[in-house]
Design a protein around this motif. Structure first.
Motif, PDB file in Angstrom:
ATOM      1  N   ASN A   1       0.836  -1.222   0.000  1.00 31.22           N
ATOM      2  CA  ASN A   1       0.000   0.000   0.000  1.00 31.22           C
ATOM      3  C   ASN A   1       0.865   1.264   0.000  1.00 31.22           C
ATOM      4  O   ASN A   1       0.711   2.145   0.842  1.00 31.22           O
ATOM      5  N   ASP A   2       1.792   1.276  -0.967  1.00 35.14           N
ATOM      6  CA  ASP A   2       2.622   2.472  -1.154  1.00 35.14           C
ATOM      7  C   ASP A   2       3.424   2.818   0.110  1.00 35.14           C
ATOM      8  O   ASP A   2       3.565   3.978   0.490  1.00 35.14           O
ATOM      9  N   GLY A   3       3.939   1.779   0.751  1.00 33.65           N
ATOM     10  CA  GLY A   3       4.802   2.010   1.916  1.00 33.65           C
ATOM     11  C   GLY A   3       4.068   2.561   3.123  1.00 33.65           C
ATOM     12  O   GLY A   3       4.637   3.326   3.920  1.00 33.65           O
ATOM     13  N   ALA A   4       2.801   2.155   3.299  1.00 37.02           N
ATOM     14  CA  ALA A   4       1.981   2.739   4.375  1.00 37.02           C
ATOM     15  C   ALA A   4       2.592   2.530   5.753  1.00 37.02           C
ATOM     16  O   ALA A   4       2.510   3.410   6.621  1.00 37.02           O
TER      17      ALA A   4
END
Ligand code: FAD
Length: 546
Positions: A506-509
């Motif tokens: 998740n985009d580096g959450a």
């Protein structure tokens, strides 16, 4: 061996001038006493595990000057740690806490940012604050080693009642190992899971106690880790959010007897079937401890002879047939896999479990139960036996002598206890080792529902070519594993950014959340910048990642 290194001046933290550094040191000496502050302006000396340096990584995989401290400070109390943290905020000097600094294979005592001031907690903060024979718990400071805790339990006459779970080497700190989520080999082998309660100095200088420790006058701090509200302990392991000054640990009751056993398996391809057999036994607690499934090359190496005793060429991999021929000469005999396990309890209880294990393991053709009764006293098996029954040991160090100036660095992915996963990780690591011409030392440490594959690369730290090959091999394995959906449970300073980058869902959450926490707790970014890939705002996007 002690290898003096080239070095002229202290490694100043980037952005701090020599004058500012000198002024900061003068301030620190006034605050803590000159005798508790050391500037690192001498030649660095590597030492060995028990006499390790606290100034740098004595098993460096990069240039000698990369992971080096500018100074070391020795706080004597939680208040001193608060003083050091507040000092670091005033002077904007990065600090890096170690408990004892024996994190060999993962960076030793070294800071991630060159020129940081190492806060060596272990030298003066070494009290065992409590050992409770009623609750089977203890409360320790950072300088308490597994040896020291074990000895204190014996000295108090409690050795028949209480066991300490120990890693393969007992010289490390109970706190240091646990906050780095290290492992031992009794049923209490997951150290983080068995800790209970922390005292932490935050990067701005406040002190908190977690769990029940937050309730004044409580007597439950070491018995119930959670307390009330969010369970905050997790953010203080493998992080840079605080300095742990006290930790509670649960102790294992003496189970009333134990018995270690050794099985060998002949073929490389037995791995997948064996792991399938192990899983249900482990989850049902028939196999009770964090056992090790070790590869034959490491079985030969742990005998302590260098590889040159078996094979003259300095480069390339020792041929398989030679390794097997050497294994055949040992009391264990030839094998590809050796399973070291331990069963606990009174003899009749052990007998039931051993029979179940025996029947299951013998489904693999060529499986042998080794008669260990006549093994010589210094056989490796007895070291596993001591460790699995809570007695600290040092025998494991012997494979470090495989090459001259032996150093090591680990590839440590985790997976479920499944044959397919074991085979996939084994295959990728074996292929990369062959490509880079490195002897292959895989060992599976089987937890309750997962296993850590620990692959140790042993290299000559004086050889730039060997270091480069080891690092390239590691970087390739981390990427290969991530492409298949596997991640490391722990890693060396040099690989922290890469490994953190693989946890990118998740985009580096997750990392974004860590950065929010970091900036809130440590607004000046003074505490262990970059540790575990977490960079404070002051450092982010400025080329520090590697
Ligand atoms: P430290 O070096 O003091 O701490 C480790 C890191 O945690 C530090 O770098 C720091 O970033 C952080 N830290 C430490 N203290 C604090 C604190 N108070 N507050 C905040 N952060 C802190 N490890 C295992 O787990 N299991 C094994 O079986 C094992 N086998 C090994 C075998 C060999 C041959 C070798 C050489 C090493 C092995 N290791 C193993 C790795 C290592 O030796 C141990 O994990 C050791 O306990 C770590 O060193 P330490 O306890 O002195 O921790």
């Amino acid at each position: 061996t002690a290898i003096p290194r080239r070095r002229a001046v202290p490694a100043l933290p980037q952005g701090v001038t020599a004058e500012a550094f000198e002024a900061a040191m003068a301030d620190l000496r006034t605050l803590l006493g000159a005798e508790h502050v050391e500037v690192v302006d001498q030649a660095l000396r590597d030492g060995w595990y028990m006499e390790h340096p606290n100034t740098h990584d004595m098993m460096t995989i990069l240039d000698d000057e990369e992971f080096v401290a500018s100074a070391v400070v020795y706080p004597g109390s939680t208040e001193d740690v608060q003083t050091v943290v507040r000092w670091a905020n005033r002077h904007l000097v990065p600090i890096f806490p170690i408990s004892m600094g024996r994190n060999l294979g993962y960076g030793g005592a070294a800071p991630r940012v060159r020129g940081s001031v190492v806060v060596d907690l272990g030298r003066r903060m070494r009290q065992i604050l409590d050992i409770s024979a009623e609750d089977f718990t203890c409360l320790v400071e950072p300088g308490v080693s597994f040896y020291a805790l074990h000895e204190a339990i014996q000295a108090r006459g409690l050795g028949d009642a209480l066991w300490v779970d120990v890693p393969d080497l007992g010289g490390g700190s109970v706190i240091g190992n646990t906050v780095d989520r290290g492992v031992g080999y009794t049923p209490y082998g997951d150290h983080w899971a068995t800790h209970a309660g922390l005292e932490v100095v935050l990067p701005t200088g406040e002190v908190v106690r977690t769990g029940m420790g937050a309730l004044p006058g409580n007597n439950t701090w070491q018995a119930f880790p959670y307390g009330f509200g969010p369970f905050s302990d997790g953010i203080f392991s493998q992080s840079n959010f605080g300095i742990v000054t006290k930790m509670g640990m649960t102790l294992m009751p003496n189970p009333g007897g134990h018995e270690s056993f050794l099985y060998t398996f002949q073929r490389e391809e037995d791995l997948a079937q064996l792991i399938e057999i192990i899983r249900p036994l482990r989850i049902r607690n028939i196999l009770e401890n964090v056992a090790q499934l070790r590869h034959v090359t490491q079985s030969v190496a742990v005998r302590g002879q260098p590889r040159s005793a078996y094979y003259a060429p300095v480069d390339g991999v020792v041929p398989d047939d030679l390794v097997h021929a050497e294994a055949a000469k040992t009391p264990t005999g030839d094998h590809t896999w050796a399973y070291y396990g331990t069963t606990y309890g009174p003899a009749e209880v052990r007998a039931l479990k051993l029979a179940a294990v025996d029947a299951a393991f013998r489904r693999i053709p060529g499986c042998r139960k080794i008669d260990t009764a006549a093994f010589p006293a210094d056989e490796y098996f007895w070291s596993r036996d001591r460790i699995a029954s809570g007695t600290p040991d040092l025998h494991e160090l012997r494979w470090c002598q495989w090459v001259p100036n032996g150093s090591h660095i680990a590839f440590s992915p985790v997976s479920p206890i499944r044959g397919h996963d074991a085979a996939a990780l084994y295959a990728l690591a074996k292929r990369r080792h062959a490509e880079h011409g490195i002897d292959f030392f895989p060992a599976f440490c089987v937890g309750l529902r997962e296993m850590h594959l620990i692959v140790e690369i042993v290299f000559d730290r004086t050889s730039a070519a060997k270091k480069a090959a080891a690092l390239a091999c590691l970087r390739d394995m981390v990427d290969d594993a991530a492409a298949l959906g596997y991640g490391e449970y722990r890693t060396h300073l040099a690989l922290m950014d890469q490994v953190a980058g693989t946890y990118s869902w998740n985009d580096g959450a997750l990392m974004k959340m860590h950065e929010v926490l970091k900036d809130a707790l440590d607004p000046n970014g003074i505490l262990a910048p970059g540790r575990c890939g977490i960079w404070p705002r002051r450092y982010r996007g400025r080329g520090w990642e590697m």
